[in-house]
Motif scaffolding. Structure first.
Motif, PDB file in Angstrom:
ATOM      1  N   SER A 111       0.734  -1.130  -0.071  1.00 19.56           N
ATOM      2  CA  SER A 111       0.050   0.081  -0.047  1.00 19.56           C
ATOM      3  C   SER A 111       0.795   1.180   0.181  1.00 19.56           C
ATOM      4  N   ILE A 112       1.951   1.111   0.766  1.00 13.81           N
ATOM      5  CA  ILE A 112       2.897   2.465   0.849  1.00 13.81           C
ATOM      6  C   ILE A 112       3.575   2.677  -0.510  1.00 13.81           C
ATOM      7  N   HIS A 113       4.152   1.428  -1.040  1.00 10.30           N
ATOM      8  CA  HIS A 113       4.744   1.532  -2.485  1.00 10.30           C
ATOM      9  C   HIS A 113       3.704   2.108  -3.511  1.00 10.30           C
ATOM     10  N   ASN A 114       2.699   1.349  -3.616  1.00 11.26           N
ATOM     11  CA  ASN A 114       1.646   1.970  -4.704  1.00 11.26           C
ATOM     12  C   ASN A 114       1.271   3.587  -4.346  1.00 11.26           C
ATOM     13  N   TYR A 115       1.004   3.845  -3.009  1.00 10.79           N
ATOM     14  CA  TYR A 115       0.714   5.431  -2.821  1.00 10.79           C
ATOM     15  C   TYR A 115       1.742   6.343  -3.192  1.00 10.79           C
ATOM     16  N   LEU A 116       2.956   5.959  -3.144  1.00  9.17           N
ATOM     17  CA  LEU A 116       3.917   6.971  -3.274  1.00  9.17           C
ATOM     18  C   LEU A 116       4.394   6.960  -4.594  1.00  9.17           C
ATOM     19  N   GLN A 117       3.833   5.887  -5.544  1.00 10.91           N
ATOM     20  CA  GLN A 117       4.419   5.995  -7.030  1.00 10.91           C
ATOM     21  C   GLN A 117       3.784   7.260  -7.682  1.00 10.91           C
ATOM     22  N   GLY A 118       4.861   7.856  -8.427  1.00  7.77           N
ATOM     23  CA  GLY A 118       4.541   8.997  -9.315  1.00  7.77           C
ATOM     24  C   GLY A 118       4.492  10.217  -8.489  1.00  7.77           C
ATOM     25  N   LYS A 119       4.910  10.158  -7.155  1.00 14.73           N
ATOM     26  CA  LYS A 119       4.893  11.503  -6.104  1.00 14.73           C
ATOM     27  C   LYS A 119       6.077  11.916  -5.989  1.00 14.73           C
ATOM     28  N   LYS A 120       6.223  13.183  -5.536  1.00 10.50           N
ATOM     29  CA  LYS A 120       7.258  13.816  -4.565  1.00 10.50           C
ATOM     30  C   LYS A 120       7.001  13.788  -3.327  1.00 10.50           C
ATOM     31  N   PHE A 121       7.834  13.027  -2.476  1.00  9.69           N
ATOM     32  CA  PHE A 121       7.577  12.858  -1.045  1.00  9.69           C
ATOM     33  C   PHE A 121       8.869  12.806  -0.180  1.00  9.69           C
ATOM     34  N   ILE A 122       8.557  13.460   1.156  1.00 11.81           N
ATOM     35  CA  ILE A 122       9.634  13.425   2.041  1.00 11.81           C
ATOM     36  C   ILE A 122       9.164  12.600   3.221  1.00 11.81           C
ATOM     37  N   MET A 123      10.310  12.010   3.806  1.00  9.07           N
ATOM     38  CA  MET A 123       9.931  11.421   5.038  1.00  9.07           C
ATOM     39  C   MET A 123      11.330  11.374   5.982  1.00  9.07           C
ATOM     40  N   VAL A 124      10.671  11.698   7.195  1.00  9.45           N
ATOM     41  CA  VAL A 124      11.563  11.727   8.264  1.00  9.45           C
ATOM     42  C   VAL A 124      11.716  10.859   9.262  1.00  9.45           C
ATOM     43  N   LEU A 125      12.815  10.119   9.566  1.00 10.83           N
ATOM     44  CA  LEU A 125      12.749   8.893  10.480  1.00 10.83           C
ATOM     45  C   LEU A 125      13.507   9.522  11.729  1.00 10.83           C
ATOM     46  N   ASP A 126      12.923   9.685  12.906  1.00  2.83           N
ATOM     47  CA  ASP A 126      13.438  10.393  13.979  1.00  2.83           C
ATOM     48  C   ASP A 126      13.671   9.127  15.162  1.00  2.83           C
ATOM     49  N   ASP A 127      14.980   9.469  15.714  1.00  2.65           N
ATOM     50  CA  ASP A 127      15.427   8.515  16.877  1.00  2.65           C
ATOM     51  C   ASP A 127      15.716   7.248  16.311  1.00  2.65           C
ATOM     52  N   VAL A 128      16.631   7.141  15.227  1.00  2.00           N
ATOM     53  CA  VAL A 128      16.890   6.030  14.808  1.00  2.00           C
ATOM     54  C   VAL A 128      18.067   5.325  15.622  1.00  2.00           C
ATOM     55  N   TRP A 129      18.124   4.101  16.255  1.00  3.88           N
ATOM     56  CA  TRP A 129      19.112   3.813  16.889  1.00  3.88           C
ATOM     57  C   TRP A 129      19.989   2.740  16.148  1.00  3.88           C
ATOM     58  N   ALA A 130      19.333   2.134  15.185  1.00  2.86           N
ATOM     59  CA  ALA A 130      20.358   1.066  14.551  1.00  2.86           C
ATOM     60  C   ALA A 130      20.355   1.313  13.037  1.00  2.86           C
ATOM     61  N   ALA A 131      21.327   1.073  12.248  1.00  3.16           N
ATOM     62  CA  ALA A 131      21.357   1.254  11.021  1.00  3.16           C
ATOM     63  C   ALA A 131      20.656   0.208  10.274  1.00  3.16           C
ATOM     64  N   ARG A 132      20.189  -1.057  11.010  1.00  3.27           N
ATOM     65  CA  ARG A 132      19.459  -1.814   9.981  1.00  3.27           C
ATOM     66  C   ARG A 132      18.099  -1.585   9.795  1.00  3.27           C
ATOM     67  N   VAL A 133      17.490  -0.342  10.476  1.00  5.27           N
ATOM     68  CA  VAL A 133      16.303  -0.065  10.158  1.00  5.27           C
ATOM     69  C   VAL A 133      15.986   0.279   8.837  1.00  5.27           C
ATOM     70  N   TRP A 134      17.192   1.057   8.408  1.00  5.12           N
ATOM     71  CA  TRP A 134      16.715   1.544   6.674  1.00  5.12           C
ATOM     72  C   TRP A 134      16.847   0.270   5.790  1.00  5.12           C
ATOM     73  N   SER A 135      17.819  -0.762   6.083  1.00  2.00           N
ATOM     74  CA  SER A 135      17.969  -1.952   5.135  1.00  2.00           C
ATOM     75  C   SER A 135      16.485  -2.577   5.249  1.00  2.00           C
ATOM     76  N   GLU A 136      15.954  -2.605   6.744  1.00  2.00           N
ATOM     77  CA  GLU A 136      14.628  -3.396   6.599  1.00  2.00           C
ATOM     78  C   GLU A 136      13.468  -2.908   5.870  1.00  2.00           C
ATOM     79  N   ILE A 137      13.525  -1.454   5.942  1.00  2.00           N
ATOM     80  CA  ILE A 137      12.332  -0.627   5.015  1.00  2.00           C
ATOM     81  C   ILE A 137      12.552  -0.070   3.690  1.00  2.00           C
ATOM     82  N   ARG A 138      13.760   0.030   3.547  1.00  2.00           N
ATOM     83  CA  ARG A 138      14.015   0.760   2.094  1.00  2.00           C
ATOM     84  C   ARG A 138      13.372   0.200   0.879  1.00  2.00           C
ATOM     85  N   ASN A 139      13.094  -1.234   0.778  1.00  2.00           N
ATOM     86  CA  ASN A 139      12.586  -1.767  -0.291  1.00  2.00           C
ATOM     87  C   ASN A 139      11.191  -1.412  -0.557  1.00  2.00           C
ATOM     88  N   VAL A 140      10.520  -0.827   0.415  1.00  2.00           N
ATOM     89  CA  VAL A 140       9.209  -0.484   0.605  1.00  2.00           C
ATOM     90  C   VAL A 140       8.766   0.686  -0.339  1.00  2.00           C
TER      91      VAL A 140
END
Length: 957
Positions: free
Chosen positions: A267-296
């Motif tokens: 749902s997230i992937h389809n919603y953001l298709q064709g859009k200009k978007f910005i996302m802030v991830l606050d208080d990230v403690w581990a680098a693996r967070v991004w690797s676990e969600i980046r493909n979304v």
């Protein structure tokens, strides 16, 4: 904070003593009376002893971290105070137990409890002896003059909001870099480039201002994007919960209860298709967070900007090359500037007097450039007389809290502000620490919990609710809580605890035995022993041991999918539990153990799947029953036995076209709940409306399913509610007429909602009678069928700050005359099918900030005179006529000055949306124009004073 424990206990003891007259006013057995008199005598002695102790503890609290003798004594006092509280609670519990059952059962319990009263009196005598012994040892080993060099800080007004532009200091260079990275693609220099992604990071130590910087930039640039999301990750995140939060922030509607994680990602992937978007991830403690969600997130046919905020350097390495900012403490001159803005906020020049400059530099040196520390100390000093002696006392107080001259982090400096709080505010603040780290605290929920916990006392002719809201405002004022949202009247609605302050508060809560949290991830059994309150922030309760449960006073469960059987062992032994909050859990029924909790004052069932309450609920001693958005449709007959109830809320959002809420049915006898302050939302019936008039203490009242024949009953009831502040009345159907002829509203009313048709003949006269309602700030009208003439009568509501008309206006022209609605800040016209003209005279709605028109298909022109609204910041035109949309989009293809665009050139945020067969068209821009286009506009209208220094950003999709 033993002083806070003792202060709260003194109030509790006073309440226990207040029962004395009521008890001895009845028929007592001889031995029973003697035993009770002995117990009350010991309670009185304990109260006197603790009152004498409280003043000492206020000073001792500041030194216990550096003086072991004081620390030992303070710990002993706290432990003994808890024992006294246990005695008083057991007394109250047993006394309440005597009221249940038949005559023979009650007499048997009374005879049995004679031994209990004697045992409790003996226990208090033993505790008193231990307290005196501890006091003797303290005097024997105390160092004289220990407190001579310290003055108690009683700050009443510490406040600094990092998100205010005027208080942002030392971030200009980093702000500009971050804006450039987010709005300019690599190399083009001409705005956002399609099909590109970029990750930026901001990292640094806690309290250095990472979130402050990013929040400022985010709010500046997000208008240039089609979609924007701010998500707090935290250390103990779960991917599924994280994706749900991301979807919610982007405004993607999903069924969070049933949807699979793969479906959320899609749902997230389809919603953001064709859009200009910005996302802030606050208080990230581990680098693996991004690797676990980046493909979304999509990588083609879109433009994505990601900002990662973290305390760790390794996380910052996720940024695209050369797109990381290491935020360091402020330089000395910026520290000076920020300190002076806090310490001398009430001085026009915000300048430091010459005689205080040396001390100011000493304070700044202590803070070592950490903005959060500078802010706290500056605001602390702003409430002190600006003299060297007063400031020197505060500085020595800081020294007593620190073991080194250098400050390794903000924790020690923040402790000073925390310990400066009065004892009642300390308890309220520590209570906030029991919520999840990124949890948004809602005003009503948090204040009602404070009241139920006994933290709030009535004084100065204010109600408990008013006092609680004042406490909340004070915590915000002291920067211990941050404002997340205010309503359109400027009233605090949601707030949040800063992560650094939250960590300090949680550690303090654990240290003081106030409470601790259980996340379900640790190894081995987790005992509740040593804590009066437990916050369960996970769904696995199997390791939660019942050991120590007897002293438990509050249980907060945040897990959604908890097994209903798991809390039973805790509840079975928590006889003195006063607060049980299960909000958000999927429970369908309450454990039977709940109905043995005679001390329960707060039962939170909001957002649960609860379908019914048993008759056993009448056994409870509740002050708050919150079942909003549950599946309850009716309340049991026994609910009318809850005579201590102050708040009864049980409704859910309605999916029907008429009305906003679906209420519940209540049994007869509701008039017995004379202490109710809030009652929402009840289905109308003649019997209920006849009874509800007896609830004269109501401040909030909501009733739905109202029919014409109910009018006289409803009018009579509301006339008797002389303290009413919030009133919602909903008709049974769209065709039902709400007859207002007999409805005389109290002068205290502030919020009014009417859903249903109004009588066209009598409505103008009735609206005109509202001229005496000087306190009404918000009005919601739905399906009212008012016309041009009727609408003009609403101008008598001169205090109105919010006006919402939902399918309520059936006229063709809407006029706002000069001087009308002088305090209005938000106006929303929704579903005006015939509206084709809007006129705004100069001088009308001079404080209007937001103007929304939704589903007004005949509106082909901008409001005539909209340029007169000097304060207008946001204009939303959603599903107006295609002609109006087309006029506004033409400016994209031409440098010629469009007259309609000129009218709204000053407005910071303009959004135009049109839905056609599922296709959305949107034009969004700010009022900041390109220089080339501005020149044409200036030549066309020299009288307009444009701000032409920034670029215009818009999108059409």
């Amino acid at each position: 904070m033993a002083e806070a424990v003792v202060g709260q206990l003194v109030v509790t003891l006073g309440g226990a003593l207040a029962k004395e007259a009521a008890i001895f006013g009845g028929a007592l057995l001889g031995k029973e009376a003697a035993a009770l008199r002995g117990l009350f005598g010991k309670i009185c002695d304990s109260k006197v002893e603790l009152e004498s102790m409280q003043a000492y503890l206020q000073e001792a609290e500041r030194f216990k971290d550096t003086d072991k003798t004081t620390a030992i004594f303070v710990g002993q006092v706290r432990g003994l105070a808890f024992q006294i509280e246990d005695v008083v609670d057991e007394f109250t519990y047993k006394l309440e137990d005597c009221r249940h059952g038949g005559f023979a059962g009650k007499m048997k319990k009374r005879l049995k409890h004679i031994k209990t009263w004697r045992r409790l009196a003996a226990k208090l005598q033993e505790i008193k002896a231990q307290l005196q012994d501890a006091n003797r040892r303290k005097k024997d080993y105390a160092v004289t003059g220990r407190f001579a060099s310290s003055a108690r800080s009683t700050n009443q007004g510490q406040a600094l909001h990092f998100t205010r532009d005027e208080d942002l200091v030392g971030i200009e260079e980093n702000r500009d870099r971050l804006i450039r990275w987010l709005t300019v693609s690599g190399g083009s220099g001409h705005g956002l480039e399609q099909s590109s992604s970029k990750v930026t990071s901001v990292w640094g130590m806690p309290g250095v201002g990472k979130t402050t910087l990013v929040a400022h930039v985010y709010n500046t640039v997000k208008v240039n994007f089609d979609a924007a999301a701010w998500v707090t990750v935290s250390e103990s995140y779960r991917i599924e919960d994280l994706l749900k939060k991301i979807a919610a922030q982007f405004g993607i509607t999903v069924d969070v209860a049933d949807i699979e994680m793969r479906d959320i990602a899609e749902s997230i992937h389809n919603y953001l298709q064709g859009k200009k978007f910005i996302m802030v991830l606050d208080d990230v403690w581990a680098a693996r967070v991004w690797s676990e969600i980046r493909n979304v997130f999509p990588t083609s046919n879109c433009t994505g900007r990601y900002v990662i905020i973290s305390r760790k350097h390794e996380v910052s390495l996720l940024a695209t090359r050369e797109s990381a900012i290491h935020l360091e403490p402020l330089h000395a001159h910026h520290s000076w500037e920020l300190f002076c803005k806090g310490a001398f906020w009430n001085d026009d020049g915000k300048e430091c007097p010459l005689e205080l400059q040396e001390l100011t530099w000493k304070f700044i040196a202590k803070c070592q450039g950490l903005p959060i520390a500078i802010a706290c100390i500056g605001r602390l000093l702003s409430c002190k007389p600006p003299t060297s002696a007063e400031w020197e006392n505060v500085y020595r107080g800081l020294d007593s809290q620190l073991t080194k001259d250098a400050i390794p982090d903000a924790h020690m400096i923040l402790k000073v502000s925390l310990e400066d709080l009065p004892y009642d505010l300390k308890n309220c603040f520590l209570h906030c620490a029991l919520f999840q780290q990124d949890y948004v605290l809602k005003r009503r929920r948090i204040t009602r919990q404070w009241i139920a916990a006994g933290f709030i006392r009535e004084k100065e002719n204010k109600t408990l609710e008013e006092m609680a809201e004042g406490y909340l405002a004070e915590l915000v004022n002291r920067s211990l809580l941050q404002v997340v949202k205010r309503n359109h009247a400027g009233r605090l609605k949601h707030c949040q605890m800063h992560d650094v302050i939250g960590l300090l508060a949680l550690n303090k809560a654990k240290e003081e035995c106030f409470g601790k949290f259980y996340d379900g991830y640790g190894s081995g059994a987790f005992s509740v022993e040593g804590a009066r309150r437990i916050s369960v922030q996970g769904e696995n309760l199997e390791q939660l041991s019942r050991s120590g449960a007897k002293q438990l006073r509050a249980l907060h469960v945040f897990g959604r999918y908890i097994n209903i059987d798991l809390p039973k062992p805790i509840l079975r032994f928590s006889n003195f539990l006063s607060m049980l909050d299960l909000q958000g859990s999927c429970i369908k029924m309450l454990p039977n153990e709940v109905f043995s909790l005679f001390s329960l004052r707060y039962l939170g069932l909001r957002d649960t799947n609860l379908e019914s309450l048993p008759e056993a609920v009448g056994k409870l001693w509740k002050e708050v029953l919150d079942a909003v958005h549950s599946k309850l449709t009716c309340l049991p007959n026994s609910v009318v036995k809850l005579k201590k109830l102050r708040c009864l809320r049980a409704f859910t959002t309605s999916r029907s076209k008429i009305g906003r809420i679906r209420g519940v049915k209540v049994p007869s006898g509701i008039h017995h709940l004379a202490g109710l302050r809030a009652l929402q939302s009840i289905e109308a019936s003649p019997e209920f409306l006849r009874e509800v008039g007896a609830l004269t203490e109501l401040r909030t009242f909501g009733v739905c399913n109202v029919r014409s024949e109910h009018s006289s009953y409803l009018g009579n009831a509301i006339t008797r509610m002389s303290h009413l502040i919030h009133l919602d009345v909903g008709a049974a159907t769209e065709d039902e007429v709400l007859r207002l002829e007999g409805l005389y509203l109290p002068s205290t009313l502030s919020l009014l909602g009417l859903t249903g048709q109004l009588n066209k003949t009598s409505t103008p006269q009735h609206f005109s009678s509202w001229s005496l309602l000087n306190s009404v700030t918000r009005l919601y009208l739905a399906f009212s069928n008012i016309d041009e003439g009727t609408f003009s009568c609403l101008c008598v509501l001169r205090a109105l700050s919010t006006l919402e008309l939902v399918q309520a206006f059936e006229g063709k022209r809407l006029d706002f005359y000069a001087a009308s609605f002088p305090k209005l800040r938000f106006l929303h016209i929704w579903g005006a099918a015939q509206l084709n003209q809007v006129g705004i005279e100069e001088g009308a709605m001079q404080n209007l900030v937001e103007l929304w028109f939704t589903e007004c298909p005949e509106l082909k022109f901008l409001p005539d005179g909209i340029q007169h609204l000097a304060a207008l910041e946001k204009l939303l035109l959603k599903d107006t006529s295609e002609e109006l949309v087309e006029k506004l989009r033409q400016k994209r293809d031409s440098d010629e000055c469009n007259e309609d665009v000129m009218k709204i050139s000053r407005i910071r945020n303009v959004t135009v949306e049109l839905s056609q067969k599922g296709l959305w068209k949107r034009i969004r821009w700010s009022s900041l124009f390109t220089r080339s286009w501005a020149v044409a506009c200036q030549a066309h209208a020299d009288h307009l004073d444009h701000n032409l220094n920034e670029n215009l950003g818009y999108s059409l999709d």
